[in-house]
Design a protein around this motif. Structure first.
Motif, short mmCIF file in Angstrom:
data_model
loop_
_atom_site.label_atom_id
_atom_site.label_comp_id
_atom_site.label_asym_id
_atom_site.label_seq_id
_atom_site.Cartn_x
_atom_site.Cartn_y
_atom_site.Cartn_z
N LEU A 1 0.87 -1.18 0.00
CA LEU A 1 0.00 0.00 0.00
C LEU A 1 0.90 1.22 0.00
CD1 LEU A 1 -2.53 -0.86 2.89
CD2 LEU A 1 -2.66 -1.53 0.50
N ILE A 2 0.72 2.08 -0.99
CA ILE A 2 1.49 3.32 -1.00
C ILE A 2 0.52 4.49 -0.90
CG2 ILE A 2 3.40 2.33 -2.31
CD1 ILE A 2 2.38 4.00 -4.73
N GLY A 3 1.04 5.62 -0.43
CA GLY A 3 0.21 6.81 -0.28
C GLY A 3 0.92 7.82 0.59
N LEU B 1 2.30 -8.12 3.62
CA LEU B 1 1.53 -6.91 3.34
C LEU B 1 2.36 -5.74 3.84
CD1 LEU B 1 -1.00 -5.43 2.33
CD2 LEU B 1 -2.04 -5.85 4.57
N LEU B 2 2.72 -4.85 2.93
CA LEU B 2 3.72 -3.82 3.19
C LEU B 2 3.11 -2.43 3.00
CD1 LEU B 2 6.78 -2.83 3.35
CD2 LEU B 2 6.87 -3.25 0.89
N VAL B 3 3.24 -1.60 4.02
CA VAL B 3 2.90 -0.18 3.91
C VAL B 3 4.21 0.59 3.85
CG1 VAL B 3 2.19 1.79 5.33
CG2 VAL B 3 0.61 -0.09 4.94
N GLU B 4 4.35 1.46 2.84
CA GLU B 4 5.67 2.05 2.65
C GLU B 4 5.57 3.37 1.90
OE1 GLU B 4 9.13 3.08 2.90
OE2 GLU B 4 8.88 1.08 3.75
N GLN B 5 6.32 4.38 2.38
CA GLN B 5 6.38 5.66 1.67
C GLN B 5 7.43 5.66 0.58
OE1 GLN B 5 6.71 8.93 4.53
NE2 GLN B 5 4.56 9.35 4.15
N ALA C 1 -0.09 -3.99 -5.96
CA ALA C 1 -0.05 -2.78 -5.13
C ALA C 1 -1.35 -2.02 -5.23
CB ALA C 1 1.12 -1.89 -5.56
N TYR C 2 -1.60 -1.23 -4.18
CA TYR C 2 -2.76 -0.35 -4.12
C TYR C 2 -2.27 1.04 -3.75
CZ TYR C 2 -5.54 -4.67 -3.71
OH TYR C 2 -6.11 -5.90 -3.92
N VAL C 3 -2.89 2.06 -4.36
CA VAL C 3 -2.62 3.45 -3.99
C VAL C 3 -3.78 3.93 -3.12
CG1 VAL C 3 -2.27 5.82 -4.80
CG2 VAL C 3 -1.35 3.89 -6.12
N LEU C 4 -3.43 4.42 -1.94
CA LEU C 4 -4.43 4.90 -0.98
C LEU C 4 -4.31 6.42 -0.89
CD1 LEU C 4 -6.41 3.21 0.72
CD2 LEU C 4 -4.77 3.27 2.59
#
Length: 237
Positions: free
Chosen positions: A34-36, A190-194, A206-209
């Motif tokens: 998840l990027i955002g 499941l990775l959240v990353e800037q 990937a998903y863009v939030l």
């Protein structure tokens, strides 16, 4: 059947809706990212998956079972483990004690010993510093410890929340290589990353939030070449 599925999930903080009806699937053996931007709802989504933050609506399925109302500690037993944003190591405990805390739900001594060896293979620096207390380690070393501690639960899905935050460039490269290796060994991530460049280049999907809503999804490669993603997150105009 997806290993992890979020279906129309919304999360509120008081009257503020942080996540707006998002749906995400994570298949077995994938890296999904998840990027955002800051405040997009990425960490809130991770807290919802790990059970720290209750849903306002929607549901979460894990291995086909509804875990929406399951307690956070029981989700760890089921196979969901998180290395939280900000690392959260126990500062007064040694590396070994931190790792043992990661295995607190387990009774299989041989399995725990095998997973400790696995962590030390992935992170030789931790093996060298097994008696050092967590609070005296560098940011990069603490991140290694946080991921190692999460792996000690022997998870089927590893949740990583901003693993590169605040790290020197050489540590960032190292952490992402290790994430890829963990996935190759069979753990779903499941990775959240800037750091969108690193995250998308290693993710299967990937998903863009953006402000709590999913605005784009696709393979990591597709989003890396998406013009709007490049402009917003990769510094390319």
């Amino acid at each position: 059947m997806a290993l992890l599925e979020l279906i129309d999930v919304s999360v509120h903080y008081g009257s503020i809706r942080a996540v707006h009806g998002i749906s995400i699937t994570v298949e077995e053996a994938e890296i999904v990212t998840l990027i955002g931007a800051n405040g997009a709802g990425k960490s809130t989504t991770m807290r919802a998956v790990s059970g720290i933050r209750p849903l306002s609506s929607g549901k979460i399925l894990f291995d086909g079972q509804d875990i929406t109302k399951l307690r956070a500690d029981l989700r760890v037993v089921r196979g969901i483990s998180q290395a939280p944003e900000g690392r959260g190591v126990f500062p007064g405990m040694t590396v070994m004690e931190n790792l043992d805390m990661g295995a607190f739900t387990r009774k299989d001594k041989k399995g725990i010993a095998a997973d400790r060896d696995r962590v030390f293979d992935l992170f030789p620096r931790l093996a060298e510093r097994r008696t050092q207390v967590g609070g005296t380690m560098s940011g990069g070393e603490q991140q290694m410890l946080a991921i190692g501690r999460a792996l000690m639960a022997n998870p089927r899905v590893l949740l990583l929340d901003e693993p590169s935050m605040g790290l020197a460039p050489q540590f960032i490269q190292q952490i992402f290589k290790i994430i890829t290796e963990i996935n190759k060994q069979g753990t779903t991530v499941l990775l959240v990353e800037q750091n969108a460049q690193q995250a998308l280049s290693r993710a299967h999907r990937a998903y863009v939030l953006e402000t709590g809503t999913i605005t784009r999804e696709g393979t990591g490669k597709e989003l890396l070449s998406d013009e709007s993603v490049k402009a917003a997150y990769l510094g390319v105009t």
